[in-house]
Write an enzyme that holds these catalytic residues in place. Sequence first.
Site, PDB file in Angstrom:
ATOM      1  N   SER A 119       0.826  -1.203   0.000  1.00 32.90           N
ATOM      2  CA  SER A 119       0.000   0.000   0.000  1.00 32.90           C
ATOM      3  C   SER A 119       0.865   1.261   0.000  1.00 32.90           C
ATOM      4  O   SER A 119       1.584   1.524  -0.953  1.00 32.90           O
ATOM      5  CB  SER A 119      -0.947  -0.030   1.203  1.00 32.90           C
ATOM      6  OG  SER A 119      -1.906   0.984   1.109  1.00 32.90           O
ATOM      7  N   LYS A 172     -13.010   7.087  -8.301  1.00 35.27           N
ATOM      8  CA  LYS A 172     -12.258   8.349  -8.262  1.00 35.27           C
ATOM      9  C   LYS A 172     -10.968   8.180  -7.471  1.00 35.27           C
ATOM     10  O   LYS A 172      -9.897   8.652  -7.876  1.00 35.27           O
ATOM     11  CB  LYS A 172     -13.143   9.433  -7.635  1.00 35.27           C
ATOM     12  CG  LYS A 172     -12.481  10.795  -7.510  1.00 35.27           C
ATOM     13  CD  LYS A 172     -13.443  11.783  -6.879  1.00 35.27           C
ATOM     14  CE  LYS A 172     -12.781  13.152  -6.693  1.00 35.27           C
ATOM     15  NZ  LYS A 172     -13.706  14.123  -6.067  1.00 35.27           N
TER      16      LYS A 172
END
Length: 466
Positions: A119, A172
């Site tokens: 991540s 998004k």
Amino acid sequence: MPLAVAPTTPPIRSLRARSALILLLFATAFLPGRLLPAEPGAHGPIVRFDIDGPIGPAARDFAVRSLALAEGRDARLVVIRLDTPGGLDTAMRAIVKKILASPVPVATFVAPSGARAASAGTYILYASPIAAMAPGTNLGAATPVKLGEAEAPPGKDPPEAPEKPHDPHAQKMVNDAVAYLRGLAMLRGRNADWAERAVREAASLPADEALTLKVIDLVATDVPDLIHKLQGRRVTVLGRELTLDLTGAPVETLAPDWRIRLLAVITDPNIAYILLLIGLYGLILEFSHPGAVVPGTVGAICLLLALYAFQLLPVNYAGLGLLLLGIALMVAEAFVPSFGVLGIGGVAAFAIGSLLLTDQDGAPGFAIDPALIAALALISLLFFGLAMGFIVRARRRPVVTGREELSGAVGVALEDFTATGRIRVRGEIWNARSARPVRRGQQVRIENLDGLTLLVEPIPPSREPP
């Protein structure tokens, strides 16, 4: 006859000034490099610091301060040993910005074996001028996730993310993350296509495959091996190429100071959550028992620490409002007879607010443990249930102080008096007034209270209680 022109001679001062200028130019041309403006990091140490665990406010503060310190010491190289499951997007971006703006070359090294740069760690690795990994490590899984989603166990890859999220907000977020990581990859000349896969598909890579796919620059066994392999390597820093000269450079390892360690403790969402509850309950006890001092002091300190921590963490204020409402309802249950309606509603609002308290995007490892929420909700319910029981029993008890307690009590006269005198009642001496004469040692019954004077009625000897 031609005129003879005498040669012009410059003044002595002018000749001396020019000679001094020429000598200065020659001297500066052949001075040792140490006295000339040198490349940043040409003669400084190698600075190393470690980032272990989630990328949060403490890791951000530590990394930014360490990079600034390395720049101030004119370091030749900064080595970041990284092992993280991810973390907060804001903290990761602050570290990336500092790396991109650093005039000192930064080498991010995923180590030791078994470590990962998942991540947020993937973004930090891509942003570094030098990306290295130890054998047995992995990187990737850079898809933005929401707090509270289960993260993968150490050494295992997280489950694949959907390629095209149906939620427009999630889409998004993914598109923004893709553009950000591809930009870092293009800046460092690394594999931008795989960077996009790491975001859209939560793809992960072991060290050897990452080197083959040009996701990283090299594989090293440990920090000394990394420094050895970087000797003489050319890197681009702030748009200019530098050749690393690491021969004989001392390695300075930076460790977190007490401030960073304290920040790491209190910004743990579970610790901040417990501090918040201790602070609220401490203030409630202080307001309900003025003068206790200890609950109010401890509560105020814990509440301020919790508010500072939640200022740095991504907090959902709707969740915080529900949590405070739940506590208020449970407190109200102790004073307002609602047959448990306020208490049950308070526990429900408390639990829901706690679950939503840190429900923000992109921060794996920063969720409050649901087991902790359940345990504290149960403890709160039992606490206020017991408190309500004590209050109900206290209301049912007969009054033992004040005017009501003295009315009807029996005392003994301490002297003979016809109007006013003194009597002993409940072990205390009071002024008394009687409409009939009272003799010493006679028992009297208190009928009323006039200020600090008892209105008494003498009890005839035949009626005196034994």
